[in-house]
Scaffold this motif. Structure first.
Motif, short mmCIF file in Angstrom:
data_model
loop_
_atom_site.label_atom_id
_atom_site.label_comp_id
_atom_site.label_asym_id
_atom_site.label_seq_id
_atom_site.Cartn_x
_atom_site.Cartn_y
_atom_site.Cartn_z
N GLY A 589 0.96 -1.29 -0.15
CA GLY A 589 -0.07 -0.04 0.04
C GLY A 589 0.78 1.19 0.11
N CYS A 590 2.29 1.24 -0.10
CA CYS A 590 2.85 2.59 -0.02
C CYS A 590 2.79 3.15 -1.43
CB CYS A 590 4.38 2.03 -0.01
SG CYS A 590 5.44 3.44 -0.37
N ILE A 591 2.11 4.45 -1.44
CA ILE A 591 1.79 5.16 -2.52
C ILE A 591 2.71 5.56 -3.34
CG2 ILE A 591 0.61 7.30 -3.39
CD1 ILE A 591 -1.36 5.09 -1.93
N SER A 592 3.92 5.88 -2.88
CA SER A 592 4.88 6.13 -3.54
C SER A 592 5.60 5.22 -4.32
CB SER A 592 6.21 6.96 -2.83
OG SER A 592 5.92 7.97 -2.44
N ALA A 593 5.51 3.86 -3.77
CA ALA A 593 6.16 2.77 -4.63
C ALA A 593 5.21 2.38 -5.64
CB ALA A 593 6.12 1.43 -3.61
N LEU A 594 3.64 2.67 -5.35
CA LEU A 594 2.77 2.22 -6.60
C LEU A 594 3.18 3.46 -7.75
CD1 LEU A 594 -0.60 1.72 -4.81
CD2 LEU A 594 0.49 0.21 -6.37
N LYS A 595 3.40 4.59 -7.51
CA LYS A 595 3.75 5.58 -8.47
C LYS A 595 4.68 5.27 -9.30
CE LYS A 595 0.66 9.45 -6.72
NZ LYS A 595 0.51 10.89 -7.26
N ILE A 596 5.85 5.09 -8.57
CA ILE A 596 7.23 4.76 -9.51
C ILE A 596 6.84 3.53 -10.25
CG2 ILE A 596 8.37 5.97 -7.46
CD1 ILE A 596 9.59 3.36 -6.75
N LEU A 597 6.49 2.67 -9.69
CA LEU A 597 6.04 1.29 -10.46
C LEU A 597 5.00 1.51 -11.83
CD1 LEU A 597 6.54 -1.77 -11.16
CD2 LEU A 597 4.48 -2.11 -9.71
N THR A 598 4.18 2.45 -11.63
CA THR A 598 3.26 2.88 -12.67
C THR A 598 3.93 3.58 -13.68
OG1 THR A 598 1.53 2.86 -11.14
CG2 THR A 598 1.10 4.16 -13.28
#
Length: 742
Positions: A589-598
């Protein structure tokens, strides 16, 4: 009829019998003319002979009225006389006469071609003068209510109008399916590359540009420059293949000035020509370029490659020699205060050369030097935003621009210097050479307006320091290059936020105050709750969606818009730079991790989109290779997390994605040494963090890559391994992060 005495016979220098060894008064029978032979008179074998001339003159004088006398003497000879004359003429004399005649004809031909070239140049000069004869932009700033209206002649345009395209194919490794791409040698691209010019046109193949006087070698041609034909070839490939050539220079004006004699005041400055020769070597096999670095002996992240160059036992290549000459002549003119704007142009081209060849020390120094040089030239700001303080120095040491084209070319040069410094600056955590707050300049005009010299008043344009400049795009003042500059400004704002956050937080700046209060230490403070971070993150995430409809897709009908493609990559790079310091890829659920993967997978889609066309990806802007490397680095972080969690499905998928990125960068690296370095860095990173891919089956991947939050969250859930103490968090300033190695 009077007879000709022997004493009257005279042998001229043109007499065909002069070269024979016989007595001049003795002729063979078949050498005497027919009338003299019939009348048994003396003949001197001239054509006509003296006897026939006298007889004809006498006949004209004494002929009775009504007698038809021929206008010329009837003095004919046997054909054998011609043959004997040719036989008696030695081979040496004949060859000499032929060579002399050839030299005469060649001289006449050169004179004719030179006259035609001068006539063509005068005609071209008059047309250029008519199109450029317009007051400068600065002179109109005070009277913008009365814009100048001039009927400009249209120049050929090579701009590209992109439209949206849809792609969804399968990739199984190597090159994308149905991909037809020209194959070129890594350091010696074939000459048929002219047929693959973006936009389908080529300056070097334009018949109107083939006779500009360069076939005549001027007596005062600079000895350090290549011969005119080679110089023209390198200039042609520069304007044909380099994405920024048509913005740093006004192509029709520059090509015309190249046809002038070197002593002419409008002939291109020497450092500019040397720099063009250096960068043009990337696109032709006619000259030599430096070999690719040997990263088997040197670490791929080595910054100071020149210390290893000293150990190499090889002479400088043509490109390296021209770069050195450009640097020396630019420094000399700079110290004399001469050709200051051409010196800036030469330095910008050298920045491109050093960055393409992965000479990081040189590109860092030259990008800073070019941007700082813009300040005394007054290019970082525009009236009425000059300083209010009084000074002995004028705002600009350059004289006012004489034409609209010259004024816009100066503005383009500043933005290209700014772009080179900011884009390279994404690869380090060091301060910029010029603060964005010191930039009060108008954005460039559209490419067609620049080529035609159309005056666009400030009321119709955007300022770089406008608050809504990144997300608002006027319909009549937007094209791919303007979006390219806006994307660079966005990258600069992201880097400045990361660089200054801790200092601002320490000083109590309200814009960086977080929701967690002040009890956090400066090392652990999380800026994601601050107002400045939220506003910047919103701009980055909305940038691509704000593009006008006709500029949404950088690829239209198999044609790639280089500037627009790079601009589409920039928001994804900015997302990674902004969120990477705070991304915990092992935390569900880390938002920053989701954003960099996207963002990384969006970069992956853009790689596939351009590689599935016939476009030669080695011609892309060097920033594209950096962007691909940034996306690949993010995927390596997630691969390390998947290996730690022993998730075989995710491991196979991530490895396939990384191999795809790696193969694309490696293809560009066949020509561009910077991409070759990124390939080796990515290989080294995978080996150190993830090890060799042994016993892991390859899986096909489809495009576009899945972006749904549910799919992405599954990766984090499988990556969470509470038994492991390994943390994959890394900041932008830590040694080993992608910015410290680029």
């Amino acid at each position: 009829m009077p007879r000709v005495s022997q004493s009257s016979t005279h042998r001229s220098s043109t007499d065909p019998l002069a070269s024979t060894g016989t007595h001049p008064n003795v002729l063979k029978r078949n050498q005497v003319c027919h009338p003299c032979r019939r009348r048994k008179l003396k003949c001197d074998a001239k054509r006509p002979c003296s006897t026939c001339v006298r007889s004809h003159a006498h006949a004209l004088t004494h002929a009775p009225p009504g007698t038809n006398v021929p206008p010329k003497p009837e003095c004919t000879f046997d054909d054998v006389a011609e043959a004997n004359s040719a036989i008696n003429d030695g081979p040496k004399n004949r060859y000499e006469r032929l060579e002399n005649r050839i030299n005469e004809l060649e001289t006449l031909l050169r004179q004719k071609e030179s006259a035609e070239a001068v006539s063509a140049a005068q005609t071209h000069t008059s047309s250029i003068s008519r199109s450029l004869d317009q007051p400068s932009f600065h002179s109109q700033l005070s009277s913008v209510s009365n814009p100048l209206v001039t009927d400009f002649s249209s120049f050929p345009s090579t701009s590209i109008s992109p439209s949206s395209t849809g792609m969804s194919h399968q990739y199984t490794g190597g090159s994308p399916e149905n991909s037809v791409r020209p194959r070129h040698d890594s350091r010696s691209p074939s000459q048929d590359i002219f047929s693959a010019m973006p936009g389908g046109s080529s300056l070097s193949r334009d018949p109107s540009n083939s006779s500009l006087g360069l076939d005549v070698i001027w007596p005062n041609w600079p000895s350090s420059l290549p011969k005119p034909d080679l110089l023209r070839h390198l200039v042609d490939v520069f304007f044909t293949f380099h994405p920024h050539a048509g913005r740093l220079f006004h192509a029709p004006s520059f090509l015309h000035s190249l046809s002038l004699p070197p002593s002419h005041p409008k002939f291109p400055s020497t450092p500019v020509l040397h720099a063009i020769c250096a960068i043009g070597s990337l696109y032709t096999a006619a000259v030599t370029s430096p070999p690719l670095p040997n990263f088997d002996e040197v670490a791929p992240d080595e910054i100071f490659l020149q210390k290893h160059r000293i150990k190499e036992q090889r002479p400088d290549s043509f490109a390296e020699q021209q770069a050195k000459l450009a640097r020396q002549t630019a420094e000399h003119l700079n110290s004399l205060g001469e050709d200051l704007f051409p010196v800036l142009q030469a330095n910008i081209i050298l920045c491109w050369f050093y960055w393409s060849h992965s000479r990081l020390v040189d590109v860092f120094l030259h990008t800073a030097h070019s941007l700082r040089l813009c300040v005394p030239l007054g290019l970082n700001m525009c009236p009425p935003f000059h300083s209010i303080s009084k000074s002995e120095r004028p705002p600009s040491i350059l004289p006012p621009a004489r034409t609209v084209i010259e004024d816009e070319m100066r503005r383009n040069a500043f933005w290209l210097a700014y772009a080179a410094e900011r884009q390279h600056g994404c690869g380090n955590g060091w301060a910029s050479s010029l603060d964005d707050q010191d930039v009060s300049q108008l954005l460039p005009v559209c490419g067609e307006q620049f080529e035609k010299g159309t005056l666009v008043t400030p009321l119709e344009r955007q300022w770089a320091h406008s608050r809504d400049v990144l997300l608002q795009h006027p319909d009549n003042q937007i094209d791919s290059f303007i979006l390219y500059i806006k994307g660079t400004i966005m990258l600069s704002q992201v880097k400045a936020f990361n660089l200054r956050f801790r200092a601002k937080h320490f000083a109590g700046d309200a814009s960086v105050a977080t929701a967690y209060g002040d009890h956090q230490s400066s090392d652990r403070v999380d800026p994601r709750g601050s107002q400045a971070f939220i506003e910047l993150d919103n701009i980055v995430s909305s940038f691509r969606a704000s593009f006008p409809s006709h500029l949404r897709s950088p690829i239209v009908n198999n044609v790639v818009d280089n500037h627009l493609y790079t601009a589409c990559l920039m928001p994804h790079v900015a997302t990674i730079v902004l969120h990477d310091p705070h991304a915990e890829v092992r935390q569900s659920g880390c938002i920053s991790a989701l954003k960099i993967l996207t963002a990384a997978r969006a970069i992956l889609d853009l790689i596939y989109n351009v590689w599935s066309t016939s476009y030669d990806i080695t011609l892309l802007d060097p920033f594209c290779s950096f962007s691909w490397f940034v996306g690949g680095r993010v995927l390596v972080r997630f691969l390390q997390a998947a290996l730690d969690a022993k998730s075989q499905d995710q491991i196979s998928t991530l490895r396939a994605e990384i191999e795809f990125v790696q193969s694309a960068i490696a293809k560009v690296g066949e020509r561009i040494p910077l991409a070759f370095r990124f390939t080796k860095m990515l290989e080294d990173m995978i080996l150190k963090r993830c090890g060799l891919a042994t016993g892991i089956p390859g899986v096909p991947i489809t495009f576009p890559r899945p972006m749904e939050p549910s799919v992405l969250r599954s990766l984090f859930e499988e990556s969470c391994n509470p038994e492991s103490n390994v943390t994959l968090h890394e900041s932008l300033q830590e040694h080993g992060s992608f910015v410290s190695l680029a």
